[in-house]
Design an enzyme around this catalytic site. Structure first.
Site, short mmCIF file in Angstrom:
data_model
loop_
_atom_site.label_atom_id
_atom_site.label_comp_id
_atom_site.label_asym_id
_atom_site.label_seq_id
_atom_site.Cartn_x
_atom_site.Cartn_y
_atom_site.Cartn_z
N CYS A 9 0.87 -1.18 0.00
CA CYS A 9 0.00 0.00 0.00
C CYS A 9 0.91 1.23 0.00
O CYS A 9 2.08 1.14 -0.35
CB CYS A 9 -0.99 -0.02 1.17
N ARG A 15 -3.51 -0.41 5.43
CA ARG A 15 -4.12 -1.46 4.63
C ARG A 15 -3.25 -2.71 4.48
O ARG A 15 -3.71 -3.83 4.73
CB ARG A 15 -4.49 -0.91 3.24
N ASP A 118 -7.38 4.43 0.80
CA ASP A 118 -6.58 4.64 2.00
C ASP A 118 -7.43 5.36 3.06
O ASP A 118 -7.88 6.47 2.82
CB ASP A 118 -5.35 5.47 1.66
#
Length: 145
Positions: A9, A15, A118
């Protein structure tokens, strides 16, 4: 079967750490690691997972308290058999780090969830949505592998 899986990520604090932990539990014969594309640039190398994601992971039975953010490297890309990213643009970023990685880089949410946004510094609802998508995407990969 893939033996080494890399989850990527942006900063490696929200994440990808959650996806890493979930996939480790789902795929016990696969080594799973995570990294961030902009971890170094964001001054996050060595940082703990985001506190909101630690809380959500705990609710899912996962422990992110020992996680430390790691910058994606060429060596990570070479090490992995498959690389899973959260957003389509991240495929290009991974390829910029290692052109050889392009053929083995896919969206984590490619089987239905698509882009996993995000949640960093957003509301708890954004974190919950991302976690739900990550969990579903990981389950989809588990079925495919």
């Amino acid at each position: 079967m893939f033996k080494r899986m890399l989850i990527v990520c942006t900063g490696n604090i929200c994440r990808s750490p959650l996806a890493e932990m979930l996939l480790k539990g789902m795929l016990p014969n696969t080594e799973v690691r995570s990294a961030g594309i902009l971890t170094d640039k964001s001054d996050l190398v060595g940082s703990r997972a985001d506190h909101s994601m630690i809380r959500i992971a705990r609710e899912l039975g996962e422990d992110l308290s020992l996680h430390r953010a790691h910058q994606l490297t060429v060596e990570d890309c070479i090490w992995s058999d498959i690389i899973l990213v959260m957003e389509p643009d991240q495929i290009r970023f991974v390829s910029d780090i290692s052109i050889e990685a392009r053929g083995k880089t896919f969206l984590l949410g490619q089987w239905g969830e698509g882009r996993i946004n995000d949640p960093f510094m957003k509301s708890s609802q954004h974190y919950q949505t991302a976690a739900t998508q990550i969990q579903s995407a990981c389950q989809s990969w588990q079925k495919k592998l």
